[in-house]
Write an enzyme that holds these catalytic residues in place. Structure first.
Site, PDB file in Angstrom:
ATOM      1  N   GLU A 186       3.283  -2.025  40.957  1.00  0.00           N
ATOM      2  CA  GLU A 186       4.691  -1.857  40.598  1.00  0.00           C
ATOM      3  C   GLU A 186       5.430  -3.094  41.107  1.00  0.00           C
ATOM      4  O   GLU A 186       5.310  -3.445  42.290  1.00  0.00           O
ATOM      5  CB  GLU A 186       5.240  -0.597  41.247  1.00  0.00           C
ATOM      6  CG  GLU A 186       6.694  -0.306  40.914  1.00  0.00           C
ATOM      7  CD  GLU A 186       7.205   0.912  41.675  1.00  0.00           C
ATOM      8  OE1 GLU A 186       8.038   1.630  41.122  1.00  0.00           O
ATOM      9  OE2 GLU A 186       6.775   1.127  42.835  1.00  0.00           O
ATOM     10  N   GLU A 228      19.818   0.689  39.873  1.00  0.00           N
ATOM     11  CA  GLU A 228      19.441   1.873  40.652  1.00  0.00           C
ATOM     12  C   GLU A 228      20.410   2.069  41.806  1.00  0.00           C
ATOM     13  O   GLU A 228      20.821   1.114  42.462  1.00  0.00           O
ATOM     14  CB  GLU A 228      18.019   1.741  41.181  1.00  0.00           C
ATOM     15  CG  GLU A 228      17.565   2.972  41.932  1.00  0.00           C
ATOM     16  CD  GLU A 228      16.063   3.184  41.884  1.00  0.00           C
ATOM     17  OE1 GLU A 228      15.604   4.210  42.418  1.00  0.00           O
ATOM     18  OE2 GLU A 228      15.367   2.331  41.305  1.00  0.00           O
TER      19      GLU A 228
END
Length: 523
Positions: free
Chosen positions: A137, A250
């Site tokens: 990731e 985010e």
């Protein structure tokens, strides 16, 4: 003549209005206010907000939450707003078909303009994606609020390994890695590596040469992490599949909840000869800036060997030549609850005469115990103990017949098994009582941290509690052993408990244990 002039003006106005209506009709907005993942226009879009927390297999709904709203236009521009949420993710970009390699994708770059970016909690603007074989990731963090992933500029926070810096696109980036242990991923719960490039000078618009970051990450080499008898290995240079490239906003506030907003007016994701671009155009959506070069001020390049650091979250080795037990790294994941881990500082065995083995809040066995023993660890993650153990901070000898005399004016006092505690002379009540776990006294996290003047919160990227005071941030990953055998933070009945000595000493306080009365004094 005048009539003809008026007619021409009228026709031009009509054409302008019709053109405007046509453009707006083609770029219609879709309002999203709940979890969502599918295509809008040509863009792969995701909205996710966390609605519950987990302790093992037990889920607890998050209370007093507000709402989320994403106005997503077909051309890729969007606005995002979150109100009193635990953790929320807004993402749009390109998801590749299964099996797409880096060469298949071609040169990758992202140009963006997000003039609005505010939050009262932690928030990121970043380029984001995954690889498979190995499962990695990755993040390129362009802007952040309240919390900088990785640590202070040029240094590693506990839970990260710093791999040097490099210059690209008019800025300098730190490179960090970390491991996530059995956490949600694009392939279900897995143990996987996370890689971050974090920009020194934050910005809300610009062009990112994503492929240049890929090339720097490939130089890191193999990184390992050992769980029991299993060793996990990841080498970004051998990644066989690129799954996506997305622009992400985010925000998270943990238990305190947070609110914020962002507006992305221009976004261009280029891959090879193809591109997804907003209606504002892609004038600056090229391959990115110049060839990356090591930052002259960093003293190291991105090719530097990984430096093992300790991580309060999960003690995994990020060294390319060694492995260790799990340790975390604060970062976000496609799935809300992912967290990274990193290599821990070496555990030092206590002296045979040390009282550390006889007290539930034993002092650190070495004079320089800190969350990270890595040379690259930042001051914020490396509080040190006093050079020599003083009688007031060390635990009583197991053979001592007398209980230690507590400091006459303790700041706080906790009693094992008792709800009531004392904070600067005031008797207060806890939600849950302190207890002893594996020889360590565990106390409610919020009570001790706030009692010592710190701000506390929850970092969803690392699944860890964190402390902030005097510009220092310390992560306390739940379920991950702390450095130097100082205990492991846990969640019990929805409450986070931490080892009292570790938190106290990190915040500069002394600790004393009265074994006969089963009382902890903090001063």
């Amino acid at each position: 003549m005048k009539l003809r002039h008026v007619s021409v003006v009228f026709v031009l106005l009509v054409v302008a209005v019709m053109f405007s209506l046509t453009v707006n009709a083609k770029n219609t907005a879709r309002t999203l206010d709940d979890n969502f993942r599918e295509k809008i226009g040509d863009w792969d879009v995701e909205l996710w907000t966390q609605k519950e927390t987990w302790s093992g297999s037990r889920a607890t709904p998050i209370r007093n939450m507000g709402g989320v709203k994403m106005e997503m236009y077909e051309d890729g521009s969007f606005s995002a707003a979150w109100d009193k949420t635990y953790n929320t993710l807004f993402r749009t970009g390109k998801k590749f078909t299964r099996g797409t390699s880096f060469s298949d994708a071609g040169g990758v770059s992202v140009a963006y303009d997000s003039p609005t970016f505010t939050s009262d909690g932690v928030a990121y603007l970043c380029i984001y994606g995954w690889t498979r074989s190995p499962l990695v990731e990755w993040y390129i963090v362009e802007n952040w609020l309240s919390y900088r992933p990785g640590g202070n500029v040029g240094n590693a926070r506990a839970g990260y390994t710093h791999h040097g810096t490099f210059d690209i696109d008019g800025g300098t980036y730190d490179i960090y890695t970390g491991w996530r242990i059995n956490q949600p991923s694009i392939d279900g719960n897995r143990t996987f590596l996370q890689i971050f490039s974090v920009r020194h000078a934050r910005r809300t618009s610009g062009t990112v040469n994503v492929s240049a970051h890929f090339e720097q990450w490939k130089k890191i080499g193999e990184i390992t992490h050992t769980e029991g008898n299993t060793t996990h290995r990841a080498d970004f240079s051998k990644a066989e599949e690129l799954t996506e490239v997305s622009f992400t906003v985010e925000g998270f506030g943990g238990e305190r909840l947070s609110s914020g907003e962002s507006k992305v007016e221009r976004l261009c994701v280029r891959f090879g000869s193809n591109a997804l671009c907003t209606s504002k155009g892609c004038e600056n959506c090229g391959e990115g800036g110049t060839t990356p070069t090591p930052s002259p001020s960093s003293g190291s390049s991105a090719t530097a060997s990984p430096t093992p650091t300790s991580s309060p979250r999960s003690t995994a080795s990020s060294s390319s030549s060694s492995s260790a037990t799990p340790s975390p790294s604060p970062t976000a994941s496609p799935s809300p609850n992912s967290s990274a881990t990193q290599s821990p500082s070496p555990t030092v065995s206590p002296s045979p005469n040390s009282s550390a083995t006889s007290s539930p809040i034993t002092s650190s066995p070495t004079a320089t115990a800190s969350p990270s023993s890595s040379p690259s660890s930042s001051p914020s993650s490396s509080p040190t103990a006093s050079p020599t153990a003083s009688p007031t901070t060390s635990s009583p000898s197991p053979n001592s017949s007398a209980s230690p005399t507590p400091n006459p004016t303790p700041i706080m006092r906790f009693i094992i098994g008792e709800i009531s505690y004392t904070n600067r002379g005031e008797v207060l009540n806890l939600d849950s009582s302190p207890f002893i776990q594996d020889g360590r006294t565990m106390v409610p996290f919020r009570a001790i941290a706030e009692g010592l003047g710190a701000v506390v919160g929850w970092n969803e990227f690392t699944s860890s509690a964190y402390i902030q005071r005097d510009g220092i941030t310390i992560d306390l990953p739940v379920g991950v052993p702390l450095p130097d055998d100082m205990g492991t933070p846990v969640i019990v009945d929805g409450r986070t408990f931490v080892p009292v000595r570790y938190v106290s000493e990190v915040l500069g306080a002394g600790v004393e244990w009265n074994g006969e009365e089963r009382v902890v004094y903090i001063y």
